[in-house]
Design a protein around this motif. Structure first.
Motif, PDB file in Angstrom:
ATOM      1  N   GLN A 117       0.843  -1.187   0.000  1.00  0.00           N
ATOM      2  CA  GLN A 117       0.000   0.000   0.000  1.00  0.00           C
ATOM      3  C   GLN A 117       0.881   1.241   0.000  1.00  0.00           C
ATOM      4  O   GLN A 117       2.032   1.203   0.435  1.00  0.00           O
ATOM      5  N   ILE A 118       0.314   2.321  -0.515  1.00  0.00           N
ATOM      6  CA  ILE A 118       1.019   3.595  -0.589  1.00  0.00           C
ATOM      7  C   ILE A 118       0.140   4.660   0.051  1.00  0.00           C
ATOM      8  O   ILE A 118      -1.084   4.628  -0.086  1.00  0.00           O
ATOM      9  N   SER A 119       0.741   5.561   0.782  1.00  0.00           N
ATOM     10  CA  SER A 119      -0.011   6.605   1.473  1.00  0.00           C
ATOM     11  C   SER A 119       0.809   7.883   1.470  1.00  0.00           C
ATOM     12  O   SER A 119       1.999   7.887   1.129  1.00  0.00           O
ATOM     13  N   ALA A 120       0.154   8.967   1.857  1.00  0.00           N
ATOM     14  CA  ALA A 120       0.831  10.263   1.876  1.00  0.00           C
ATOM     15  C   ALA A 120       0.282  11.103   3.010  1.00  0.00           C
ATOM     16  O   ALA A 120      -0.886  10.990   3.394  1.00  0.00           O
ATOM     17  N   LYS A 121       1.126  11.922   3.557  1.00  0.00           N
ATOM     18  CA  LYS A 121       0.714  12.943   4.511  1.00  0.00           C
ATOM     19  C   LYS A 121       1.550  14.182   4.230  1.00  0.00           C
ATOM     20  O   LYS A 121       2.703  14.091   3.798  1.00  0.00           O
ATOM     21  N   SER A 122       0.932  15.344   4.455  1.00  0.00           N
ATOM     22  CA  SER A 122       1.605  16.567   4.047  1.00  0.00           C
ATOM     23  C   SER A 122       1.077  17.748   4.846  1.00  0.00           C
ATOM     24  O   SER A 122       0.008  17.686   5.469  1.00  0.00           O
ATOM     25  N   GLU A 123       1.856  18.823   4.808  1.00  0.00           N
ATOM     26  CA  GLU A 123       1.482  20.079   5.434  1.00  0.00           C
ATOM     27  C   GLU A 123       1.937  21.200   4.517  1.00  0.00           C
ATOM     28  O   GLU A 123       3.084  21.219   4.059  1.00  0.00           O
ATOM     29  N   ILE A 124       1.013  22.097   4.221  1.00  0.00           N
ATOM     30  CA  ILE A 124       1.312  23.171   3.286  1.00  0.00           C
ATOM     31  C   ILE A 124       2.525  23.968   3.772  1.00  0.00           C
ATOM     32  O   ILE A 124       2.587  24.408   4.914  1.00  0.00           O
ATOM     33  N   GLY A 125       3.491  24.134   2.870  1.00  0.00           N
ATOM     34  CA  GLY A 125       4.687  24.913   3.172  1.00  0.00           C
ATOM     35  C   GLY A 125       5.732  24.180   3.985  1.00  0.00           C
ATOM     36  O   GLY A 125       6.844  24.690   4.166  1.00  0.00           O
ATOM     37  N   GLN A 126       5.415  22.955   4.464  1.00  0.00           N
ATOM     38  CA  GLN A 126       6.358  22.210   5.300  1.00  0.00           C
ATOM     39  C   GLN A 126       6.910  20.969   4.609  1.00  0.00           C
ATOM     40  O   GLN A 126       7.938  20.446   5.018  1.00  0.00           O
ATOM     41  N   GLY A 127       6.228  20.515   3.566  1.00  0.00           N
ATOM     42  CA  GLY A 127       6.710  19.331   2.859  1.00  0.00           C
ATOM     43  C   GLY A 127       5.733  18.172   2.938  1.00  0.00           C
ATOM     44  O   GLY A 127       4.625  18.285   3.489  1.00  0.00           O
ATOM     45  N   SER A 128       6.142  17.056   2.377  1.00  0.00           N
ATOM     46  CA  SER A 128       5.282  15.874   2.285  1.00  0.00           C
ATOM     47  C   SER A 128       6.090  14.621   2.601  1.00  0.00           C
ATOM     48  O   SER A 128       7.320  14.613   2.502  1.00  0.00           O
ATOM     49  N   VAL A 129       5.363  13.587   2.971  1.00  0.00           N
ATOM     50  CA  VAL A 129       5.961  12.268   3.197  1.00  0.00           C
ATOM     51  C   VAL A 129       5.106  11.241   2.458  1.00  0.00           C
ATOM     52  O   VAL A 129       3.928  11.065   2.769  1.00  0.00           O
ATOM     53  N   PHE A 130       5.691  10.590   1.466  1.00  0.00           N
ATOM     54  CA  PHE A 130       5.026   9.498   0.751  1.00  0.00           C
ATOM     55  C   PHE A 130       5.634   8.184   1.241  1.00  0.00           C
ATOM     56  O   PHE A 130       6.860   8.043   1.291  1.00  0.00           O
ATOM     57  N   THR A 131       4.750   7.250   1.618  1.00  0.00           N
ATOM     58  CA  THR A 131       5.200   6.002   2.231  1.00  0.00           C
ATOM     59  C   THR A 131       4.732   4.811   1.400  1.00  0.00           C
ATOM     60  O   THR A 131       3.548   4.699   1.077  1.00  0.00           O
ATOM     61  N   VAL A 132       5.683   3.939   1.059  1.00  0.00           N
ATOM     62  CA  VAL A 132       5.384   2.684   0.373  1.00  0.00           C
ATOM     63  C   VAL A 132       5.666   1.544   1.349  1.00  0.00           C
ATOM     64  O   VAL A 132       6.772   1.433   1.878  1.00  0.00           O
ATOM     65  N   GLU A 133       4.653   0.729   1.600  1.00  0.00           N
ATOM     66  CA  GLU A 133       4.801  -0.429   2.485  1.00  0.00           C
ATOM     67  C   GLU A 133       4.549  -1.688   1.660  1.00  0.00           C
ATOM     68  O   GLU A 133       3.483  -1.857   1.069  1.00  0.00           O
ATOM     69  N   VAL A 134       5.527  -2.559   1.619  1.00  0.00           N
ATOM     70  CA  VAL A 134       5.424  -3.771   0.812  1.00  0.00           C
ATOM     71  C   VAL A 134       6.210  -4.882   1.488  1.00  0.00           C
ATOM     72  O   VAL A 134       7.199  -4.625   2.187  1.00  0.00           O
ATOM     73  N   THR A 135       5.743  -6.096   1.306  1.00  0.00           N
ATOM     74  CA  THR A 135       6.421  -7.269   1.863  1.00  0.00           C
ATOM     75  C   THR A 135       7.153  -8.000   0.743  1.00  0.00           C
ATOM     76  O   THR A 135       6.554  -8.349  -0.275  1.00  0.00           O
ATOM     77  N   LEU A 136       8.452  -8.212   0.952  1.00  0.00           N
ATOM     78  CA  LEU A 136       9.268  -8.906  -0.046  1.00  0.00           C
ATOM     79  C   LEU A 136      10.016 -10.061   0.626  1.00  0.00           C
ATOM     80  O   LEU A 136      10.535  -9.895   1.730  1.00  0.00           O
ATOM     81  N   PRO A 137      10.068 -11.203  -0.026  1.00  0.00           N
ATOM     82  CA  PRO A 137      10.870 -12.311   0.526  1.00  0.00           C
ATOM     83  C   PRO A 137      12.356 -12.044   0.335  1.00  0.00           C
ATOM     84  O   PRO A 137      12.779 -11.478  -0.680  1.00  0.00           O
ATOM     85  N   LYS A 138      13.140 -12.459   1.317  1.00  0.00           N
ATOM     86  CA  LYS A 138      14.589 -12.323   1.202  1.00  0.00           C
ATOM     87  C   LYS A 138      15.105 -13.315   0.172  1.00  0.00           C
ATOM     88  O   LYS A 138      14.661 -14.454   0.107  1.00  0.00           O
ATOM     89  N   SER A 139      16.048 -12.860  -0.636  1.00  0.00           N
ATOM     90  CA  SER A 139      16.604 -13.722  -1.680  1.00  0.00           C
ATOM     91  C   SER A 139      17.841 -14.452  -1.165  1.00  0.00           C
ATOM     92  O   SER A 139      18.641 -13.896  -0.411  1.00  0.00           O
ATOM     93  N   ALA A 140      17.949 -15.699  -1.589  1.00  0.00           N
ATOM     94  CA  ALA A 140      19.142 -16.478  -1.233  1.00  0.00           C
ATOM     95  C   ALA A 140      20.319 -16.135  -2.129  1.00  0.00           C
ATOM     96  O   ALA A 140      21.460 -16.525  -1.837  1.00  0.00           O
ATOM     97  N   ALA A 141      20.058 -15.376  -3.215  1.00  0.00           N
ATOM     98  CA  ALA A 141      21.144 -14.989  -4.116  1.00  0.00           C
ATOM     99  C   ALA A 141      22.074 -14.009  -3.420  1.00  0.00           C
ATOM    100  O   ALA A 141      21.668 -13.243  -2.537  1.00  0.00           O
ATOM    101  N   GLN A 142      23.318 -14.042  -3.804  1.00  0.00           N
ATOM    102  CA  GLN A 142      24.323 -13.164  -3.214  1.00  0.00           C
ATOM    103  C   GLN A 142      24.481 -11.924  -4.079  1.00  0.00           C
ATOM    104  O   GLN A 142      24.434 -11.977  -5.306  1.00  0.00           O
ATOM    105  N   SER A 143      24.631 -10.771  -3.418  1.00  0.00           N
ATOM    106  CA  SER A 143      24.894  -9.540  -4.151  1.00  0.00           C
ATOM    107  C   SER A 143      26.312  -9.587  -4.701  1.00  0.00           C
ATOM    108  O   SER A 143      27.166 -10.330  -4.205  1.00  0.00           O
ATOM    109  N   PRO A 144      26.582  -8.814  -5.767  1.00  0.00           N
ATOM    110  CA  PRO A 144      27.938  -8.803  -6.335  1.00  0.00           C
ATOM    111  C   PRO A 144      28.980  -8.512  -5.272  1.00  0.00           C
ATOM    112  O   PRO A 144      28.788  -7.667  -4.402  1.00  0.00           O
TER     113      PRO A 144
END
Length: 750
Positions: free
Chosen positions: A445-472
């Motif tokens: 899900q994605i959500s947002a909260k903000s205040e005029i003249g102060q900025g905004s915060v956009f939040t992405v919440e997602v569940t991902l499985p950890k990969s067994a692959a190794q990073s470079p």
């Protein structure tokens, strides 16, 4: 357990009521009969005492006991109910006492006492024990008869009530119930019409069932109409998707010429004005291409044809790529883009990195676009859960803000905060709508909260499985950094936090300073405490004392003349080569700096320190294949041929062109190319048919395998699948990007 019907319930209720009424009235009758018996016995006792008193007055006065007992025996013998008689003197002494032979403790007795009076004067007391057995038996019989009569009457009334209830209420209710069941189930059962004598409440209920039947019939008609409309809409939607795909192909083909030629023009010798024209063409073409991609993505999502490609990916590296991508635009506005990645999180996950990158790029790009001063901060946190990791990506900016009444609308398609035609910030209004749907497709899900003249915060919440692959493998991962102390100087608290977390994850102890003066004070304090600073990381743009001035002050101190200095700058080429050499800068990194680049700079700066040399100093060498590569280009568009030829003119390749699939097949047989660039849409024989024919020739003649790369303006996933299923090896979408073309040629170079 089956439930009993309402008739049975009413019958049982009436039976219980009859039993209760019979019991209550029987008890009432018993009490009444007992009271009446007691009154009768009292009258009889009074009469008996009066008679005996009159007959025995003289013996009573003279207290002649034999005479009294003889008389009492005769009285007891004559009256079977009289069980015992006792005559007491005025003083209470017993003068005479007679008990009948029939007296027994089992016989119920009622005792009565009566004064013996003569002309108002008392001469003693006579006590009479009277048997109540006969009276009680009579009462029991009367009560029994009463109960039988009452029970019979109540049962008869109950039967009459049940018959009337069934006739007047239950039968009409059953008819209404059958009608309602038929209406709900959709059958055509109408039921028997209600009689005229049925109550108005049931008549109203029956009319309600009729109204319900009509309403459901209308609903069914509407549903049938809606189903027909849905089928038509699906047909129209498929036609729209096909139209958009065709239009995408038609638009991308000329756009390939516009963008490709613009890139080639910029590589020639141009004056400033010509360079501006070429850059404008390239930027406008790229912007138009982005709009086309947004419309296609939105169309695919609406049609339910968007599919995620699950594969291992490095989340931290992907986000660092995004931050690096937008940093140039941000630096032009004088704002900073930074990334904070929780060191406790793994970096390798499984998911669709392309779609996640698209979402975050859109959010960060919007944040940069709507931020005039300050910074944009991307923060990644999360925690381990049963299905993997619950990740949270916050995009925080200090921009113009969003009105609270419009927060819920910003994720709708084609809507913007400022919808006026003369709005300051341009855009299609599709980015957030696409991002919202993509995140939902990922199960987040994605959500947002903000205040005029102060900025905004956009939040992405997602569940991902950890990969067994190794990073470079990190070439600097074996470097010993444990125990080092690094001074971090930056006027932005968020930057200090990010840098301190990165250093701490490498076992380096960070010392933080928010200004040049504070940094100098920290250096003096470290020298006095003999806790030496091994490394200094400076921000270049700082108020009061910038990084360059601070570096000069640091080099004036003898203890820190050789201490490694790493400069982080938001402006490219902010430090000249002479200044780097004079001040002994180890590295100058352009913000936002990637984690591995920062670590490489730290390692490089420490390699010259005593006893701090790295365990390994990896070197990378690239060996170019100098042999000329034979490439067959099959494309019916002359502009595309010219673009490919111009883009590959610096590469060691030999190009042969074919204008349709049939000609490409003949050229393949003639020259035996090392690589084929095959357009999908061509006259006489398209790219798919030509690929099938080439693969068939390879199979029949056991010829060497030739990689075939698809060139197409169709950018949908199913187009890629069609190419691969036809025997192609790779995929390039139009407009063709020069670097992408060079990469794919290098990738498939024999």
């Amino acid at each position: 357990m089956s439930r009993i019907g309402i008739n049975a319930q009413i019958a049982l209720s009436m039976l219980f009521a009859a039993l209760f009424v019979t019991f209550v009235l029987g008890e009432f009758e018993r009490r009444a009969e007992t009271s009446r018996m007691n009154e009768e016995l009292l009258e009889q006792a009074k009469l008996t005492v009066s008679l005996l008193s009159g007959l025995m007055l003289e013996p009573i006065i003279t207290e002649d006991t034999p005479v009294l007992e003889t008389t009492l025996e005769e009285a007891v013998a004559r009256n079977p109910k009289l069980l015992a008689v006792t005559i007491l003197s005025v003083d209470g002494d017993a003068i005479a006492h007679i008990v009948a032979d029939r007296w027994s403790e089992a016989v119920p007795v009622r005792r009565f006492s009566q004064d013996i009076l003569l002309e108002g004067e008392s001469f003693g007391v006579m006590e009479v024990d009277w048997s109540t057995a006969e009276g009680l038996a009579l009462i029991q019989e009367n009560v029994k008869q009463a109960k039988i009569t009452i029970a019979a009457a109540v049962l008869v009334l109950s039967v009459i009530f049940l018959l009337q209830m069934n006739f007047l209420a239950m039968q009409p209710l059953r008819n209404i119930h059958h009608r309602m069941s038929a209406v709900i189930s959709g059958s055509n059962h109408q039921g028997e019409p209600l009689a005229n004598f049925v109550s108005r409440e049931f008549q109203a209920l029956d009319k309600s069932v009729t109204v319900l039947a009509e309403t459901l019939a209308e609903r069914d008609d509407r549903e049938r109409a809606l189903e027909i409309a849905r089928q038509k809409a699906d047909t129209a939607n498929r036609a729209k998707s096909e139209f958009l795909a065709n239009m995408s192909h038609e638009i991308r083909t000329p756009m390939n010429g516009v963008i490709g030629m613009a890139e080639l023009i910029m590589e020639t010798d141009l004056d400033d004005e010509q360079t501006m024209y070429a850059e404008t063409i390239s930027k406008s073409g790229t912007a138009l291409l982005a709009i086309i991609n947004d419309i296609l993505n939105f169309s695919k999502i609406e049609a339910g044809k968007m599919e995620l490609e699950i594969a291992p990916f490095d989340l931290q590296s992907a986000l660092e790529d995004i931050v690096t991508l937008v940093s140039t635009q941000a630096s032009e506005k004088g704002i900073e883009v930074t990334l904070g990645y929780d060191p406790s999180l793994p970096t390798m996950f499984e998911g669709d990195v392309g779609r996640l990158r698209q979402v975050v790029t859109n959010l960060v790009g919007n944040a940069v676009k709507f931020t005039l001063t300050g910074y944009v901060y991307v923060e990644v946190t999360g925690q381990e859960i049963e299905d993997g990791y619950g990740l949270r990506i916050d995009v925080i900016d200090t921009g113009v803000g969003i009105p609270s009444i419009q927060i819920d609308r910003i994720f709708n398609a084609f809507e913007q905060v400022d919808g006026a035609t003369n709005r300051k910030f341009e855009g299609t209004g599709l980015g957030l709508a696409i991002s919202s749907r993509l995140v939902a497709l990922m199960g987040g899900q994605i959500s947002a909260k903000s205040e005029i003249g102060q900025g905004s915060v956009f939040t992405v919440e997602v569940t991902l499985p950890k990969s067994a692959a190794q990073s470079p493998r990190d070439p600097d991962q074996d470097v010993d950094l444990v125990g080092l102390r690094a001074l971090v100087v930056d006027d932005l608290a968020v930057n200090r936090t990010i840098l301190s977390e990165r250093l701490a994850s490498w076992k380096i102890r960070p010392v933080l300073a928010s200004s040049g003066a504070e940094a100098l004070a920290q250096l003096e304090a470290s020298r006095d405490s003999e806790a030496a600073i091994d490394l200094i990381i400076l921000d270049f743009q700082m108020p009061q004392m910038d990084g360059l001035e601070l570096a000069k002050e640091i080099r004036k101190r003898p203890d820190y003349q050789k201490t490694p200095l790493v400069i982080l700058s938001s402006v490219d080429q902010s430090v000249s080569a002479t200044t780097k050499k004079d001040l002994g800068f180890s590295s100058v990194l352009l913000k936002p700096v990637r984690s591995e680049k920062l670590k490489a700079a730290v390692v490089h700066s420490l390699q010259e320190l005593p006893d701090r040399s790295a365990k390994g100093s990896p070197a990378t060498t690239t060996t170019a294949n100098a042999a000329q590569l034979s490439i067959l280009v099959a494309d019916d568009n002359k502009t595309n041929q010219l673009i490919v030829k111009s883009m590959l003119k610096s590469a060691s390749v030999a190009l042969t062109f074919a204008e349709n699939g049939l000609e490409a097949l003949n050229k393949y047989s003639e020259i035996g190319p090392d690589l084929i660039l095959m357009d999908m849409s061509m006259p006489q024989m398209d790219g798919l048919e030509a690929t099938h024919a080439i693969r068939k020739i390879e199979g029949e003649q056991t010829a060497g395998y030739c990689p075939i790369i698809a060139l197409t303006a169709n950018a949908l996933p199913q187009d890629r699948e069609r190419c691969l299923n036809a025997g192609m090896d790779d995929f390039l979408s139009k407009p063709i990007n020069k670097q992408a073309l060079l990469d794919v040629v290098q990738k498939w170079r024999a």
